[in-house]
Design a protein around this motif. Structure first.
Motif, PDB file in Angstrom:
ATOM      1  N   GLY A 429       0.766  -1.071  -0.041  1.00  0.00           N
ATOM      2  CA  GLY A 429      -0.161   0.066  -0.093  1.00  0.00           C
ATOM      3  C   GLY A 429       0.745   1.221  -0.041  1.00  0.00           C
ATOM      4  N   ARG A 542     -11.132  -6.079 -11.523  1.00  0.00           N
ATOM      5  CA  ARG A 542     -10.816  -4.910 -10.562  1.00  0.00           C
ATOM      6  C   ARG A 542      -9.473  -4.251 -10.797  1.00  0.00           C
ATOM      7  N   THR A 546      -7.603  -8.029  -4.430  1.00  0.00           N
ATOM      8  CA  THR A 546      -8.165  -7.838  -3.114  1.00  0.00           C
ATOM      9  C   THR A 546      -7.076  -8.131  -2.056  1.00  0.00           C
ATOM     10  N   ALA A 550      -3.438  -1.815  -0.421  1.00  0.00           N
ATOM     11  CA  ALA A 550      -4.296  -0.685  -0.572  1.00  0.00           C
ATOM     12  C   ALA A 550      -5.565  -0.865  -1.031  1.00  0.00           C
ATOM     13  N   TYR A 551      -5.941  -2.209  -1.292  1.00  0.00           N
ATOM     14  CA  TYR A 551      -7.351  -2.558  -1.761  1.00  0.00           C
ATOM     15  C   TYR A 551      -8.575  -1.956  -1.039  1.00  0.00           C
ATOM     16  N   ASN A 552      -9.383  -1.105  -1.728  1.00  0.00           N
ATOM     17  CA  ASN A 552     -10.612  -0.815  -1.398  1.00  0.00           C
ATOM     18  C   ASN A 552     -11.738  -0.726  -2.481  1.00  0.00           C
ATOM     19  N   SER A 555     -12.823   2.556  -3.666  1.00  0.00           N
ATOM     20  CA  SER A 555     -11.963   3.658  -3.808  1.00  0.00           C
ATOM     21  C   SER A 555     -12.021   3.900  -5.604  1.00  0.00           C
ATOM     22  N   ASN A 558      -8.484   1.841  -6.669  1.00  0.00           N
ATOM     23  CA  ASN A 558      -7.740   0.788  -5.874  1.00  0.00           C
ATOM     24  C   ASN A 558      -8.647  -0.311  -5.582  1.00  0.00           C
ATOM     25  N   GLY A 559      -9.121  -0.715  -6.508  1.00  0.00           N
ATOM     26  CA  GLY A 559     -10.067  -1.886  -6.285  1.00  0.00           C
ATOM     27  C   GLY A 559     -11.620  -1.838  -6.927  1.00  0.00           C
ATOM     28  N   SER A 560     -11.871  -0.728  -7.334  1.00  0.00           N
ATOM     29  CA  SER A 560     -13.039  -0.383  -8.137  1.00  0.00           C
ATOM     30  C   SER A 560     -13.070  -1.338  -9.560  1.00  0.00           C
ATOM     31  N   CYS A 609     -18.241   0.113  -7.788  1.00  0.00           N
ATOM     32  CA  CYS A 609     -17.338  -0.486  -6.589  1.00  0.00           C
ATOM     33  C   CYS A 609     -16.929  -1.998  -7.099  1.00  0.00           C
ATOM     34  N   TYR A 622     -20.600   3.736  -7.790  1.00  0.00           N
ATOM     35  CA  TYR A 622     -19.563   4.748  -7.012  1.00  0.00           C
ATOM     36  C   TYR A 622     -20.082   5.854  -7.213  1.00  0.00           C
TER      37      TYR A 622
END
Length: 705
Positions: A429, A542, A546, A550-552, A555, A558-560, A609, A622
């Motif tokens: 991250g 993604r 995952t 920094a996965y979210n 975000s 960072n993961g969307s 998301c 999102y």
């Protein structure tokens, strides 16, 4: 692109968060489901990056009407169906209110009151109007503006920017309103069973001159300028249909949105290009416009040429740290709002690392798809200037990779497509230190060098072809040595300022597949990594696995899931379709994206998301995603092309079609596909295709590979 529809063939509009978005070129409007624009928020009528209407509220006897439905006839037009609130003691209302709104360098709204009762109905109708002329960025950030001066001149309401009197808007209406500062008023009696109508026009003013709207008073929607423009786009575009109703509906929405997002530059020969997306990016963006034009090539090569010609005219010629302009660099963003000179250094901002190689890639691709040779030749100096930027300014430290570092604290910290401040990070991250060399950018440069070599060979420039091919091969070897992480099984997303691999697993590596810089042995491993549930959300790929620090899933980067990103991944996988699992993964990703599109009313948003499909179905929106958004709108066309494995080469008089279509799509049909002098029809299903209309001296290539 899809079969032409009547302009009055209404579709329900997808309303995200209660907001209705209409868009036409550089004009767009955000409103409530009632059609109202309430002051103090982000809604309004926007023209050339400024909010020219910040309040547009309709009241009947002082009360807001009740919403019944919203119907969009096109991306630039809508009907808001409402009713007067029931009178005290009554459950129902007998007064229907219809607001018909049309955009096109201004706004026209026709308000109709229909009395469905048995006795005459008296009503006071008021439209409250205000403007703040706030810059688009100020609105996005929740900042206000100096406001406006309001005057009444005859039957017109005039609003002028208090900070710049040359910018304003005029509002006028039919049916004899009483015009007061800030409002238009009518006292009306509607007989039983009868209707009453007024037509209101909001007309922007720039440089003390009224902008000519693309409509006239009293004309039907189908006769308006926006309707004629989109019909011309449809007439020039390939018709794409499929047995799968979801795919067909998504493609219809693609056609409508790409037509509405087009801006025609009247100062440069009416050249078309696509604005990046509503509401915040209704302007030319180098990266977005180039990639959208690439994806849309099966529809119309003219959009690609217009984009290239416009960007060539704006190509950097000098070194300017404030705007990050450098000789040969392709523009990142063009802004026209009142604060444009204070945003990102200026109205012309060049802080992007990938638009420059994408420019060269698109030029060669347009040539393959049938762009006139003289037009392509005229753009070669711009392509060579772009390559010189790559060699000189792009490679900051002479190591053979293209890096970015912003020139001042005004610029974007990250200058690839994941341009949020935290968009590039390692597996733990940690944010990458600049200058940053992104993996996909090296792929773009590799493809750009090969593209220029192909053009050089075609135009008998052997020396340039030899040089570019040698550079491409050297880059490919360096890239493999420095970016591949054998202990991880993927490419580093970047090299940081100390040339350390930034080791997060991201969707960026799929862009490398798309460009062809990946050798087969690495591609085979990447297919396995991308197929893992860490990357495949069930609704698309993604942006970040995952398992990364920094996965979210909520975000931005960072993961969307970004539909265009997944579509490029599908194109990359199909480039390596000969590898085990590549086609199956591509089909699974495409199915997920189309399932997501169905849940968004057939209009793919900028992003959504990245929660797992097992956890949330349908996908979670999102909150500030653009919709419509150009490359998201064009993504379904790239999916179709990728599974057809459609590769025309008009100068070489060949068309390659090697389909591997998802079974659920059934038959896919392309009618009137323009390839230079030819108009081709394709029928494909599964791994079979029929192609008709090729000239007799052309070759159809269908061999598997």
């Amino acid at each position: 692109m899809t079969a032409p529809q009547a302009l009055n063939a209404a579709e329900p509009v997808a309303i995200a968060g209660g907001a209705v978005t209409l868009v036409e070129g550089s004009t767009f409007c955000l409103s409530e489901a009632t059609g109202d624009v309430h002051p103090g928020g982000s809604h309004g009528l926007f023209f050339r990056d400024a909010r020219v209407i910040s309040r547009w509220e309709l009241r009947l006897d002082g009360q807001p009407p009740h919403p019944l439905s919203v119907i969009t006839q096109e991306a630039f037009a809508a009907r808001f169906v409402l009713r007067r609130p029931p009178q005290l003691g009554h459950a129902d209302s007998t007064l229907l209110v219809v607001r018909e709104r049309l955009l096109g360098d201004g706004l026209r709204e026709t308000i109709t009151l229909q009395n469905l009762g048995r006795e005459a109905s008296a009503v006071t109708l008021t439209l409250h109007v205000d403007a703040d002329f706030a810059d688009l960025f100020a609105v996005k950030e929740g900042r206000g503006h100096g406001g406006c001066d309001v005057t009444v001149v005859g039957d017109e309401l005039l609003l002028r920017d208090r900070g710049n009197a040359s910018r304003g808007v005029s509002v006028s209406a039919s049916s004899d309103p009483l015009v007061t500062p800030g409002a238009l008023n009518w006292r009306i009696v509607v007989p039983a069973g009868q209707r009453w109508t007024t037509e209101i026009v909001a007309q922007p003013t720039l440089a003390n001159r009224r902008v000519q709207p693309q409509f006239h008073r009293g004309e039907g929607l189908e006769s308006s300028g926006p309707a004629r423009k989109i019909q011309a786009w449809r007439n020039a575009s390939t018709v794409i249909t499929a047995d799968d109703p979801v795919l067909t509906q998504v493609l219809q929405r693609t056609e409508s949105d790409l037509g509405a997002l087009q801006i025609h530059d009247q100062t440069r020969g009416d050249r078309p290009f696509v604005a990046a997306g509503a509401p915040w990016f209704m302007t030319l963006f180098g990266r977005d416009s180039l990639l959208t034009a690439w994806m849309a090539l099966p529809l119309d090569v003219g959009l690609g040429l217009g984009t290239l010609q416009t960007l060539a005219d704006l190509q950097g010629t000098r070194v300017d740290p404030i705007t990050e302009e450098e000789p040969g660099r392709i523009l990142h963003e063009l802004r026209l709002g009142p604060d444009s000179t204070r945003v990102l250094g200026g109205s012309h901002y060049y802080g992007t690392v990938d638009a420059t190689p994408l420019f060269v890639m698109l030029l060669a691709e347009c040539w393959r798809w049938g762009a006139p040779e003289e037009t392509v030749r005229a753009l070669l100096p711009a392509a060579d200037s772009a390559l010189n930027w790559i060699r000189q300014h792009g490679d900051r430290d002479g190591d053979g990779f293209v890096e970015y570092r912003r020139a001042t604290d005004r610029g974007l910290i990250n200058q690839g497509w994941k341009d949020s401040f935290d968009g590039v990070n390692d597996a733990t991250g940690r944010l990458a230190d600049s200058p940053v060399a992104l993996c996909e950018v090296q792929g773009y440069v590799y493809a750009a060098l090969l593209a220029r070599a192909e053009l050089a060979e075609a135009f008998d420039d052997t020396a340039t072809a030899t040089r570019c091919r040698a550079e491409a091969e050297a880059l490919r070897q360096r890239f493999t040595e420095r970016f591949w992480l054998p202990d991880r099984g993927w490419y580093a997303v970047a090299l940081d300022g100390r040339k350390r691999p930034v080791d997060a697993l991201t969707s960026n590596v799929a862009h490398c597949l798309w460009t062809g810089i990946v050798p087969d042995e690495h591609a085979a491993v990447l297919v396995e990594r991308l197929a893992d549930k860490d990357m495949d959300s069930g609704y698309g790929l993604r942006t970040l696995a995952t398992s990364m620090g920094a996965y979210n899933p909520m975000s931005y980067h960072n993961g969307s899931v970004w539909p265009h990103d997944t579509a490029i991944a599908v194109a990359g996988l199909m480039r390596y379709a000969h590898l085990d699992g590549a086609t199956a993964l591509a089909q699974r990703l495409a199915t997920g994206i189309l399932d997501a599109a169905a849940s968004f009313g057939a209009r793919l948003p900028e992003l959504f998301c990245g929660f797992s499909r097992d956890e949330f179905s349908p996908p979670v929106p999102y909150p500030t995603s653009c919709s419509p958004q150009a490359w998201a709108s064009a993504a379904p066309v790239l999916l179709v092309r990728s599974f057809l494995r459609l590769e025309p080469h008009v100068p070489g008089r060949t068309v390659t079609v090697r389909p591997a279509l998802p079974a659920a799509w059934g038959q896919v049909r392309l009618d009137d596909l323009r390839l230079g002098p030819a108009a081709v029809n394709i029928r494909a299903e599964g791994d079979k295709a029929d192609v008709h209309g090729l000239p007799p001296d052309w070759q159809l290539i269908t061999s598997r590979g």
